[in-house]
Motif scaffolding. Structure first.
Motif, PDB file in Angstrom:
ATOM      1  N   GLU A 121      39.266  55.078  41.937  1.00  0.00           N
ATOM      2  CA  GLU A 121      37.860  54.862  40.876  1.00  0.00           C
ATOM      3  C   GLU A 121      39.195  54.764  40.034  1.00  0.00           C
ATOM      4  OE1 GLU A 121      33.487  54.360  40.652  1.00  0.00           O
ATOM      5  OE2 GLU A 121      34.268  56.695  40.317  1.00  0.00           O
ATOM      6  N   ALA A 122      40.114  55.856  39.675  1.00  0.00           N
ATOM      7  CA  ALA A 122      41.427  56.788  38.598  1.00  0.00           C
ATOM      8  C   ALA A 122      42.529  55.834  39.150  1.00  0.00           C
ATOM      9  CB  ALA A 122      41.311  58.301  39.053  1.00  0.00           C
ATOM     10  N   LYS A 123      42.664  55.422  40.314  1.00  0.00           N
ATOM     11  CA  LYS A 123      43.948  54.577  40.951  1.00  0.00           C
ATOM     12  C   LYS A 123      43.637  53.451  40.649  1.00  0.00           C
ATOM     13  CE  LYS A 123      48.030  53.842  43.212  1.00  0.00           C
ATOM     14  NZ  LYS A 123      48.034  52.213  43.680  1.00  0.00           N
ATOM     15  N   VAL A 126      44.107  52.671  37.101  1.00  0.00           N
ATOM     16  CA  VAL A 126      45.450  53.112  36.829  1.00  0.00           C
ATOM     17  C   VAL A 126      45.886  51.314  36.301  1.00  0.00           C
ATOM     18  CG1 VAL A 126      47.950  54.215  36.975  1.00  0.00           C
ATOM     19  CG2 VAL A 126      45.973  55.423  36.581  1.00  0.00           C
ATOM     20  N   ASP A 127      45.284  50.860  38.126  1.00  0.00           N
ATOM     21  CA  ASP A 127      46.518  49.384  38.629  1.00  0.00           C
ATOM     22  C   ASP A 127      45.858  48.602  37.353  1.00  0.00           C
ATOM     23  OD1 ASP A 127      47.855  50.859  40.646  1.00  0.00           O
ATOM     24  OD2 ASP A 127      46.218  50.811  41.549  1.00  0.00           O
ATOM     25  N   ASN A 128      44.894  48.615  36.886  1.00  0.00           N
ATOM     26  CA  ASN A 128      44.455  47.678  35.997  1.00  0.00           C
ATOM     27  C   ASN A 128      43.933  47.146  34.648  1.00  0.00           C
ATOM     28  OD1 ASN A 128      43.257  45.636  38.201  1.00  0.00           O
ATOM     29  ND2 ASN A 128      43.064  47.415  38.826  1.00  0.00           N
ATOM     30  N   THR A 129      44.548  49.063  34.009  1.00  0.00           N
ATOM     31  CA  THR A 129      44.103  49.019  32.754  1.00  0.00           C
ATOM     32  C   THR A 129      45.405  48.895  31.832  1.00  0.00           C
ATOM     33  OG1 THR A 129      42.676  51.107  32.547  1.00  0.00           O
ATOM     34  CG2 THR A 129      43.651  50.964  30.749  1.00  0.00           C
ATOM     35  N   GLU A 130      46.014  48.393  30.621  1.00  0.00           N
ATOM     36  CA  GLU A 130      47.181  48.284  29.431  1.00  0.00           C
ATOM     37  C   GLU A 130      47.713  49.659  29.212  1.00  0.00           C
ATOM     38  OE1 GLU A 130      48.429  45.544  25.756  1.00  0.00           O
ATOM     39  OE2 GLU A 130      46.226  44.731  27.261  1.00  0.00           O
ATOM     40  N   LYS A 151      53.858  54.833  30.572  1.00  0.00           N
ATOM     41  CA  LYS A 151      54.694  54.384  31.421  1.00  0.00           C
ATOM     42  C   LYS A 151      53.550  54.491  32.832  1.00  0.00           C
ATOM     43  CE  LYS A 151      58.624  55.388  29.902  1.00  0.00           C
ATOM     44  NZ  LYS A 151      60.297  56.350  30.490  1.00  0.00           N
ATOM     45  N   TYR A 152      53.611  53.439  34.042  1.00  0.00           N
ATOM     46  CA  TYR A 152      52.655  53.777  34.568  1.00  0.00           C
ATOM     47  C   TYR A 152      53.129  54.651  36.085  1.00  0.00           C
ATOM     48  CZ  TYR A 152      50.645  51.674  39.121  1.00  0.00           C
ATOM     49  OH  TYR A 152      49.949  51.944  40.454  1.00  0.00           O
ATOM     50  N   ILE A 159      47.159  61.065  37.654  1.00  0.00           N
ATOM     51  CA  ILE A 159      45.705  61.528  38.911  1.00  0.00           C
ATOM     52  C   ILE A 159      46.357  61.907  40.393  1.00  0.00           C
ATOM     53  CG2 ILE A 159      44.943  59.379  37.975  1.00  0.00           C
ATOM     54  CD1 ILE A 159      45.931  57.667  40.353  1.00  0.00           C
ATOM     55  N   ASN A 160      47.702  62.077  40.346  1.00  0.00           N
ATOM     56  CA  ASN A 160      47.579  62.798  41.528  1.00  0.00           C
ATOM     57  C   ASN A 160      47.811  64.626  41.632  1.00  0.00           C
ATOM     58  OD1 ASN A 160      48.444  60.502  43.789  1.00  0.00           O
ATOM     59  ND2 ASN A 160      50.800  60.619  42.566  1.00  0.00           N
ATOM     60  N   ASP A 161      48.251  64.544  40.121  1.00  0.00           N
ATOM     61  CA  ASP A 161      48.033  65.796  39.613  1.00  0.00           C
ATOM     62  C   ASP A 161      46.548  66.440  40.109  1.00  0.00           C
ATOM     63  OD1 ASP A 161      50.623  66.548  39.676  1.00  0.00           O
ATOM     64  OD2 ASP A 161      51.063  66.264  37.859  1.00  0.00           O
TER      65      ASP A 161
END
Length: 351
Positions: A121-123, A126-130, A151-152, A159-161
């Motif tokens: 969900e977090a990913k 991140v992929d779809n948010t300005e 930055k992306y 989120i990986n951390d």
């Protein structure tokens, strides 16, 4: 008032009852200090006939905040005992998850907040948010734990951390926005014991990582935040001026008579939610005012919270008109005033 006795509920730090003790002594009120972090906390709470409890919730470590909230729940909701600040004012303090839930539940305008306990969900967010957006830790005052993601790749690392690696750490060391290494070094040389105490604190903060969830928030461009404090019917107000990316944690304040519209907004919000001891940080946006933080514990870095024409004081509404009252009303970290209001509410059966 020697015929009443209050309980003072401190947190895991022994000095967090001190201001309440001074306030009680100033009014000749009998009291007993209760350590809510102790194993026998329940026995301490029930050992005497306290008319109400003055509380000091913790704001540094998430495990102690969780402990305090759990035990305060039993005190307020199972035993129906009265506290000041209230259970609600305490539970949303230094818990950005709970604050978000509360603001949503009560339709209080605030920057849109997203809390993810699932990596996918977090990913997807991140992929779809300005960009940019804001990442926050659940606990952390003065801008600690707040990061603006621009930055992306930075968002992916975050989120990986949080989900797969070391967790999210808050700022290590003093606030770099409001201080300088030269000042810190000079103070450390003058006061070695202070340096060791603060170092121990910063190391403990660094060990307390946030793992398994993230809190993201819509970025609200701003040059300042309103800081409005309400204690009973009295208000204090000033602007916190942004330094670099944030106004939170910045000690640059702008004083004067506040905009009537923000005072009315806070008054209505507090009346609707029965808030009597809160500090609100508020953004102005194109859609109106947005609540960024609600805290029941707050600092007074200049020794006052409001000043008009070089006179310190407070604001109060008389017959529908906001007026400024001159005077020093923030003595003893506002605990003298807080106790005055707690007693008034108690005797009016409104606590």
């Amino acid at each position: 008032m020697t015929n009443i006795k209050v309980g003072i509920i401190r947190n895991e730090l022994s000095n967090t009852a001190d201001d309440w003790i001074i306030a009680c002594n100033n009014r000749n009120i009998d009291y007993q200090v209760i350590d809510l972090s102790a194993n026998n906390w329940l026995e301490q709470v029930r050992k005497d006939n306290f008319v109400f409890y003055l509380i000091q919730p913790p704001g540094s470590y998430e495990r102690f905040k969780t402990m305090f909230d759990e035990r305060l729940y039993i005190i307020c909701n199972e035993f129906r005992l009265k506290t000041f600040p209230s259970f609600t004012e305490s539970i949303i303090y230094e818990n950005k998850k709970m604050l978000s839930y509360y603001l949503n539940a009560h339709n209080i305008p605030h920057p849109e907040t997203f809390i993810f306990y699932n990596y996918d969900e977090a990913k997807n967010f991140v992929d779809n948010t300005e960009l940019p957006f804001v990442a926050k830790t659940s606990i952390g005052a003065s801008g600690s734990g707040v990061k603006i993601i621009r930055k992306y790749n930075e968002a992916l690392r975050y989120i990986n951390d949080a989900f797969k690696s070391k967790g999210i750490r808050r700022r290590f060391g003093p606030n770099r926005v409001t201080g300088s290494p030269q000042k810190w070094a000079k103070k450390s040389i003058r006061e070695p014991s202070y340096f060791l105490k603060r170092l121990k604190y910063y190391l403990e903060i660094n060990r307390n990582t946030q793992f398994g969830y993230v809190i993201f928030q819509t970025f609200i461009p701003h040059n300042y935040e309103w800081r409005i404090v309400k204690i009973g019917e009295f208000y204090f107000a000033h602007k916190k001026i942004k330094i670099k990316d944030k106004a939170s944690g910045a000690k640059v304040k702008q004083f004067g008579f506040p905009d009537i519209s923000v005072m009315d907004f806070v008054e209505d919000l507090c009346n609707q939610n029965n808030f009597n001891c809160v500090c609100l940080d508020i953004f102005e946006s194109g859609t109106g005012f947005l609540v960024n933080e609600i805290q029941c514990v707050f600092g007074i870095p200049y020794g006052y919270l409001s000043k008009v024409n070089d006179k310190i004081g407070r604001f109060v509404k008389h017959q529908g008109t906001w007026t400024f009252e001159e005077g020093d009303f923030t003595q003893n970290n506002c605990c003298d005033l807080k106790l005055e209001i707690a007693l008034k509410l108690y005797f009016e059966n409104k606590l």
